[in-house]
Enzyme design. Structure first.
Site, PDB file in Angstrom:
ATOM      1  N   ASP A 217      38.259  48.016  49.467  1.00  0.00           N
ATOM      2  CA  ASP A 217      38.652  48.265  48.078  1.00  0.00           C
ATOM      3  C   ASP A 217      38.370  49.720  47.735  1.00  0.00           C
ATOM      4  OD1 ASP A 217      39.364  46.641  45.445  1.00  0.00           O
ATOM      5  OD2 ASP A 217      37.855  48.141  44.913  1.00  0.00           O
ATOM      6  N   ILE A 218      39.338  50.374  47.086  1.00  0.00           N
ATOM      7  CA  ILE A 218      39.164  51.771  46.681  1.00  0.00           C
ATOM      8  C   ILE A 218      38.190  51.836  45.513  1.00  0.00           C
ATOM      9  CG2 ILE A 218      40.321  53.852  45.840  1.00  0.00           C
ATOM     10  CD1 ILE A 218      42.908  52.771  47.087  1.00  0.00           C
ATOM     11  N   ASN A 225      43.708  56.174  37.778  1.00  0.00           N
ATOM     12  CA  ASN A 225      44.892  55.865  36.966  1.00  0.00           C
ATOM     13  C   ASN A 225      44.707  56.310  35.524  1.00  0.00           C
ATOM     14  OD1 ASN A 225      46.733  54.771  38.766  1.00  0.00           O
ATOM     15  ND2 ASN A 225      45.925  52.700  38.593  1.00  0.00           N
ATOM     16  N   ASP A 234      49.250  56.075  42.625  1.00  0.00           N
ATOM     17  CA  ASP A 234      50.111  55.733  43.754  1.00  0.00           C
ATOM     18  C   ASP A 234      49.839  56.657  44.944  1.00  0.00           C
ATOM     19  OD1 ASP A 234      51.242  53.756  42.234  1.00  0.00           O
ATOM     20  OD2 ASP A 234      53.101  54.857  41.813  1.00  0.00           O
ATOM     21  N   GLU A 260      44.538  47.629  44.603  1.00  0.00           N
ATOM     22  CA  GLU A 260      43.868  48.701  45.356  1.00  0.00           C
ATOM     23  C   GLU A 260      43.064  48.157  46.523  1.00  0.00           C
ATOM     24  OE1 GLU A 260      41.068  47.836  41.806  1.00  0.00           O
ATOM     25  OE2 GLU A 260      43.200  47.715  42.301  1.00  0.00           O
TER      26      GLU A 260
END
Length: 353
Positions: A217-218, A225, A234, A260
């Site tokens: 997971d980022i 965002n 993106d 993500e």
């Protein structure tokens, strides 16, 4: 713009021909149907004409089904991959039907010719005068020529159909592959991941082939965002996907799991090997510095948290994913930008707690 008399007459003939095709088939001359028939009459699209000729009936008339089919293929161009798969599958079915019709016609012709030969043989067993023999020979010659023409026609149809079916098969294979890719990151999607995980799980149950699973997971993705916009978000997703893809090898299978979150299936890999691969991925992602393309502004470094688990005997796919996810959440709680395996003490302690 001035139009020559020759061009005027020629386009007028195309128009009459297009309207005639629609009229004979009793198809309403809606603009899109007229466009198709006009293009056919003009002969400017050779591939369209070949396709339509294969679908025309013995009376050389269209059907509504044929018109819709060819229009979708040459003028509609759907972008949705599922629609492409449907259209290509339908085209394949139509091609096979056309081949079957051509074969049926050839069989009918061959049966008729066989009957003629049998009849001639019976006549030859009787006494025939010279005039009757000449008449019989002329008839057999004509029917032999007709048979040769029918065989040549069949060969040409089969040749065209073979080429078209090969082309359609390539289109179908391409469309199928694309349905298994994530549109944004161009790496395998969740559907592809689920299929591959099921295959590896079955191989483990049947043959004991070990594998491990990484869930990633980022970190702080929502902040990217919120602070820099979805286009930058993106860009982050694409960068992580590219880094993930370049840091796994062989039969390893990386995919975008959703949002993500990413995942990687590592065949023939135990938990120790999974930790090494996971830490390599984590470091490679952290080494990337994100730039805003429009201004070259440095936006900082990306980090990811990773959970790693090895498949266990007598467990379900859901239990394996859940355990890898729990390792991932433990990595998040422990400060992010780290790898946590199911064998780590910090994970075992979290399970006790």
């Amino acid at each position: 713009m001035l139009v020559s008399e020759h061009d005027y007459q020629r386009t007028l003939e195309y128009s009459f021909s297009a309207l005639g095709m629609l009229k004979r088939a009793k198809i309403p001359p809606y603009p899109h149907f007229y466009e198709l028939c006009y293009t056919y009459a003009s002969g400017i699209n050779e591939q369209l004409n070949e396709r339509l000729n294969m679908l025309l009936g013995k009376d050389n008339a269209l059907s509504m089904e044929n018109v819709l089919q060819v229009y979708r293929e040459f003028f509609d161009n759907p972008s949705d991959l599922e629609s492409q798969l449907t259209n290509v599958s339908q085209e394949m079915s139509y091609k096979i039907d056309a081949v079957n019709r051509a074969m049926d016609e050839a069989i009918d012709t061959a049966e008729g010719y066989s009957g003629s030969l049998e009849g001639a043989a019976n006549k030859l067993n009787t006494k025939l005068d010279e005039a009757a023999l000449q008449k019989l020979a002329a008839k057999l010659l004509a029917e032999t020529k007709q048979m040769q023409e029918a065989n040549q026609n069949l060969e040409e149809k089969l040749k065209v159909s073979k080429q078209d079916i090969s082309s359609l098969k390539r289109d179908l294979d391409t469309a199928r592959r694309e349905t298994m890719l994530d549109a944004l990151t161009k790496i395998p999607n969740r559907k592809s991941f689920d299929q591959r995980l099921k295959q590896e799980f079955e191989a483990y149950e049947q043959h004991g082939k070990q594998f491990s699973l990484l869930m990633m997971d980022i970190d702080h993705f929502k902040a990217f965002n919120d602070n820099y916009g979805h286009q930058t978000g993106d860009q982050v997703l694409r960068l992580v996907a590219m880094t993930l893809k370049s840091n796994i090898k062989g039969r390893d299978h990386a995919a975008r799991y959703g949002g993500e979150e990413f995942a990687a299936i590592l065949p023939d890999t135990d938990i120790r090997g999974a930790r090494q691969i996971a830490d390599k991925i984590r470091k490679a992602v952290h080494a990337k510095e994100l730039l805003k393309r429009s201004t070259n502004q440095k936006l900082g470094r990306i980090t990811i948290s990773i959970g790693a688990a090895q498949v266990h005997r007598d467990e379900s796919i859901h239990e394996l994913i859940e355990r890898a996810d729990e390792c991932l959440y433990t990595a998040k709680r422990e400060g992010r930008n780290r790898v946590v395996c199911e064998t780590d003490e910090v994970f075992r302690n979290s399970k006790v707690a």
